[in-house]
Motif scaffolding. Structure first.
Motif, PDB file in Angstrom:
ATOM      1  N   LEU A  87      41.668  38.161  42.770  1.00  0.00           N
ATOM      2  CA  LEU A  87      41.485  37.193  43.852  1.00  0.00           C
ATOM      3  C   LEU A  87      41.902  37.807  45.180  1.00  0.00           C
ATOM      4  CD1 LEU A  87      43.226  34.120  42.145  1.00  0.00           C
ATOM      5  CD2 LEU A  87      40.798  34.753  42.031  1.00  0.00           C
ATOM      6  N   VAL A  88      41.004  37.812  46.145  1.00  0.00           N
ATOM      7  CA  VAL A  88      41.430  38.098  47.520  1.00  0.00           C
ATOM      8  C   VAL A  88      42.127  36.865  48.067  1.00  0.00           C
ATOM      9  CG1 VAL A  88      40.660  38.645  49.863  1.00  0.00           C
ATOM     10  CG2 VAL A  88      39.592  39.781  47.905  1.00  0.00           C
ATOM     11  N   GLY A  89      41.554  35.709  47.785  1.00  0.00           N
ATOM     12  CA  GLY A  89      42.147  34.429  48.148  1.00  0.00           C
ATOM     13  C   GLY A  89      41.727  33.379  47.135  1.00  0.00           C
ATOM     14  N   PHE A  90      42.375  32.223  47.163  1.00  0.00           N
ATOM     15  CA  PHE A  90      42.020  31.135  46.261  1.00  0.00           C
ATOM     16  C   PHE A  90      42.506  29.836  46.863  1.00  0.00           C
ATOM     17  CE2 PHE A  90      46.252  32.432  45.200  1.00  0.00           C
ATOM     18  CZ  PHE A  90      46.924  31.272  44.845  1.00  0.00           C
ATOM     19  N   ASP A  91      41.924  28.729  46.381  1.00  0.00           N
ATOM     20  CA  ASP A  91      42.325  27.443  46.939  1.00  0.00           C
ATOM     21  C   ASP A  91      42.881  26.524  45.863  1.00  0.00           C
ATOM     22  OD1 ASP A  91      40.141  26.286  45.618  1.00  0.00           O
ATOM     23  OD2 ASP A  91      38.894  26.170  47.419  1.00  0.00           O
ATOM     24  N   CYS A  92      43.229  25.310  46.266  1.00  0.00           N
ATOM     25  CA  CYS A  92      43.900  24.380  45.371  1.00  0.00           C
ATOM     26  C   CYS A  92      42.987  23.879  44.259  1.00  0.00           C
ATOM     27  CB  CYS A  92      44.462  23.202  46.158  1.00  0.00           C
ATOM     28  SG  CYS A  92      43.210  22.209  46.972  1.00  0.00           S
ATOM     29  N   CYS A  93      41.684  24.078  44.409  1.00  0.00           N
ATOM     30  CA  CYS A  93      40.731  23.654  43.381  1.00  0.00           C
ATOM     31  C   CYS A  93      40.287  24.816  42.495  1.00  0.00           C
ATOM     32  CB  CYS A  93      39.527  22.990  44.032  1.00  0.00           C
ATOM     33  SG  CYS A  93      39.926  21.436  44.880  1.00  0.00           S
ATOM     34  N   SER A  94      41.000  25.940  42.601  1.00  0.00           N
ATOM     35  CA  SER A  94      40.768  27.125  41.758  1.00  0.00           C
ATOM     36  C   SER A  94      39.470  27.856  42.076  1.00  0.00           C
ATOM     37  CB  SER A  94      40.837  26.763  40.270  1.00  0.00           C
ATOM     38  OG  SER A  94      42.133  26.322  39.938  1.00  0.00           O
ATOM     39  N   TYR A  95      38.955  27.659  43.288  1.00  0.00           N
ATOM     40  CA  TYR A  95      37.826  28.483  43.727  1.00  0.00           C
ATOM     41  C   TYR A  95      38.361  29.785  44.317  1.00  0.00           C
ATOM     42  CZ  TYR A  95      34.443  24.777  42.987  1.00  0.00           C
ATOM     43  OH  TYR A  95      33.640  23.825  42.415  1.00  0.00           O
ATOM     44  N   ARG A  96      37.582  30.832  44.149  1.00  0.00           N
ATOM     45  CA  ARG A  96      38.017  32.189  44.446  1.00  0.00           C
ATOM     46  C   ARG A  96      37.297  32.744  45.674  1.00  0.00           C
ATOM     47  NH1 ARG A  96      35.140  36.863  43.047  1.00  0.00           N
ATOM     48  NH2 ARG A  96      36.418  38.756  42.945  1.00  0.00           N
ATOM     49  N   LEU A  97      38.080  33.400  46.530  1.00  0.00           N
ATOM     50  CA  LEU A  97      37.506  34.216  47.592  1.00  0.00           C
ATOM     51  C   LEU A  97      37.569  35.659  47.126  1.00  0.00           C
ATOM     52  CD1 LEU A  97      36.419  34.396  50.527  1.00  0.00           C
ATOM     53  CD2 LEU A  97      38.781  34.766  51.254  1.00  0.00           C
ATOM     54  N   GLY A  98      36.402  36.295  46.972  1.00  0.00           N
ATOM     55  CA  GLY A  98      36.338  37.676  46.519  1.00  0.00           C
ATOM     56  C   GLY A  98      35.976  38.612  47.656  1.00  0.00           C
ATOM     57  N   TYR A  99      35.318  39.697  47.303  1.00  0.00           N
ATOM     58  CA  TYR A  99      34.988  40.719  48.300  1.00  0.00           C
ATOM     59  C   TYR A  99      33.619  40.501  48.950  1.00  0.00           C
ATOM     60  CZ  TYR A  99      39.090  43.202  46.716  1.00  0.00           C
ATOM     61  OH  TYR A  99      40.392  43.533  46.421  1.00  0.00           O
ATOM     62  N   GLY A 100      32.922  39.459  48.553  1.00  0.00           N
ATOM     63  CA  GLY A 100      31.683  39.108  49.228  1.00  0.00           C
ATOM     64  C   GLY A 100      30.418  39.541  48.523  1.00  0.00           C
ATOM     65  N   GLY A 101      30.547  40.274  47.420  1.00  0.00           N
ATOM     66  CA  GLY A 101      29.355  40.731  46.709  1.00  0.00           C
ATOM     67  C   GLY A 101      28.770  39.701  45.762  1.00  0.00           C
ATOM     68  N   GLY A 102      29.561  38.715  45.360  1.00  0.00           N
ATOM     69  CA  GLY A 102      29.084  37.669  44.461  1.00  0.00           C
ATOM     70  C   GLY A 102      28.948  38.083  43.011  1.00  0.00           C
ATOM     71  N   TYR A 103      29.492  39.245  42.643  1.00  0.00           N
ATOM     72  CA  TYR A 103      29.271  39.754  41.286  1.00  0.00           C
ATOM     73  C   TYR A 103      29.903  38.872  40.214  1.00  0.00           C
ATOM     74  CZ  TYR A 103      27.306  44.060  43.166  1.00  0.00           C
ATOM     75  OH  TYR A 103      26.504  44.964  43.807  1.00  0.00           O
ATOM     76  N   TYR A 104      31.137  38.459  40.434  1.00  0.00           N
ATOM     77  CA  TYR A 104      31.790  37.653  39.403  1.00  0.00           C
ATOM     78  C   TYR A 104      31.142  36.277  39.280  1.00  0.00           C
ATOM     79  CZ  TYR A 104      35.527  40.952  38.352  1.00  0.00           C
ATOM     80  OH  TYR A 104      36.251  42.050  37.912  1.00  0.00           O
ATOM     81  N   ASP A 105      30.734  35.670  40.376  1.00  0.00           N
ATOM     82  CA  ASP A 105      30.063  34.372  40.302  1.00  0.00           C
ATOM     83  C   ASP A 105      28.769  34.485  39.507  1.00  0.00           C
ATOM     84  OD1 ASP A 105      31.914  32.856  41.791  1.00  0.00           O
ATOM     85  OD2 ASP A 105      31.078  33.576  43.674  1.00  0.00           O
ATOM     86  N   ARG A 106      27.965  35.510  39.802  1.00  0.00           N
ATOM     87  CA  ARG A 106      26.714  35.700  39.057  1.00  0.00           C
ATOM     88  C   ARG A 106      26.986  35.952  37.581  1.00  0.00           C
ATOM     89  NH1 ARG A 106      25.812  39.356  43.282  1.00  0.00           N
ATOM     90  NH2 ARG A 106      24.575  38.473  44.978  1.00  0.00           N
ATOM     91  N   THR A 107      27.991  36.754  37.323  1.00  0.00           N
ATOM     92  CA  THR A 107      28.302  37.132  35.950  1.00  0.00           C
ATOM     93  C   THR A 107      28.774  35.940  35.133  1.00  0.00           C
ATOM     94  OG1 THR A 107      28.890  39.357  36.681  1.00  0.00           O
ATOM     95  CG2 THR A 107      29.690  38.672  34.518  1.00  0.00           C
ATOM     96  N   LEU A 108      29.724  35.171  35.664  1.00  0.00           N
ATOM     97  CA  LEU A 108      30.242  34.018  34.939  1.00  0.00           C
ATOM     98  C   LEU A 108      29.164  32.963  34.728  1.00  0.00           C
ATOM     99  CD1 LEU A 108      33.737  33.739  36.630  1.00  0.00           C
ATOM    100  CD2 LEU A 108      33.303  34.269  34.220  1.00  0.00           C
ATOM    101  N   ALA A 109      28.289  32.797  35.709  1.00  0.00           N
ATOM    102  CA  ALA A 109      27.206  31.821  35.572  1.00  0.00           C
ATOM    103  C   ALA A 109      26.220  32.222  34.485  1.00  0.00           C
ATOM    104  CB  ALA A 109      26.474  31.661  36.909  1.00  0.00           C
ATOM    105  N   ALA A 110      26.090  33.533  34.247  1.00  0.00           N
ATOM    106  CA  ALA A 110      25.092  34.022  33.296  1.00  0.00           C
ATOM    107  C   ALA A 110      25.632  34.262  31.891  1.00  0.00           C
ATOM    108  CB  ALA A 110      24.488  35.332  33.820  1.00  0.00           C
TER     109      ALA A 110
END
Length: 207
Positions: free
Chosen positions: A130-153
């Motif tokens: 995590l570069v950053g995160f919020d109270c709802c457990s959403y993640r701020l990453g490096y901007g490439g979107g790789y983990y979001d795409r990966t977890l969704a798939a």
């Protein structure tokens, strides 16, 4: 209501600030903090798997992140299979290639080492930086979107465990439809779960 363009600009600026702040942490404090997180992770992994060695996806540390390497080496000795993320194609989901101490490595995206060879695995549990995160457990990453795409798939979806520091906590990252929340977030101070977030919301409502 912020536009996506405004949110992207905010995220970029916040990302740079959080990374710079993280890099300023003294080495002794960083090592102490990492030890606490390792202990929390070890307890979580033991509880989540009932002692059965899982396939654990982890990451190679970058720019002051929590360093999972001492922990995963110890887990490897206990029989845990380990896997590192590899970018095969930009803007596509990651694959996870098996890693073990002494495995042949080569430079990947941003020159982060990745296994040169090894079996592709599907992690049961995935450690996500995590570069950053919020109270709802959403993640701020490096901007490439790789983990979001990966977890969704991914099928089945692994237990996604975000690893961060309290200095990286944000009120919100302004989550979008493509953002995937973490199942758990571990810092040096707490383990944040969906239940703990829900309970916090109830306390604030009651107050």
């Amino acid at each position: 209501m912020l536009s996506w363009g405004e949110i992207r600009a905010w995220r970029k600026a916040e990302r740079e600030l959080l990374i710079a702040r993280r890099l300023l942490v003294p080495r002794e404090e960083r090592e102490s903090r990492d030890d606490i997180i390792s202990d929390r992770l070890l307890g979580l992994l033991t509880e989540a798997t009932g002692g059965t060695p899982p396939v654990l996806g982890f990451y190679w540390p970058f720019k002051g992140e929590y360093d999972p390497r001492p922990l995963v080496r110890a887990l490897h000795r206990r029989g845990t299979r380990l896997a590192l993320p590899v970018v095969i194609e930009r803007r596509r989901p990651l694959i996870f290639r098996e890693w073990w101490p002494g495995a042949s490595m080569s430079p990947g995206v941003w020159n982060i080492p990745v296994p040169s060879e090894g079996e592709a695995l599907i992690p049961d549990i995935l450690l996500v930086p995590l570069v950053g995160f919020d109270c709802c457990s959403y993640r701020l990453g490096y901007g490439g979107g790789y983990y979001d795409r990966t977890l969704a798939a991914m099928t089945p979806k692994p237990l996604a465990v975000g690893i961060g520091f309290e200095i990286s906590r944000l009120e919100t990252i302004y989550p979008q439809l493509h953002d995937v929340p973490m199942d758990l977030i571990i810092t040096e101070n707490r383990v944040q779960t969906a239940e703990s977030v829900e309970n916090q919301g109830r306390k604030e409502t009651a107050a």
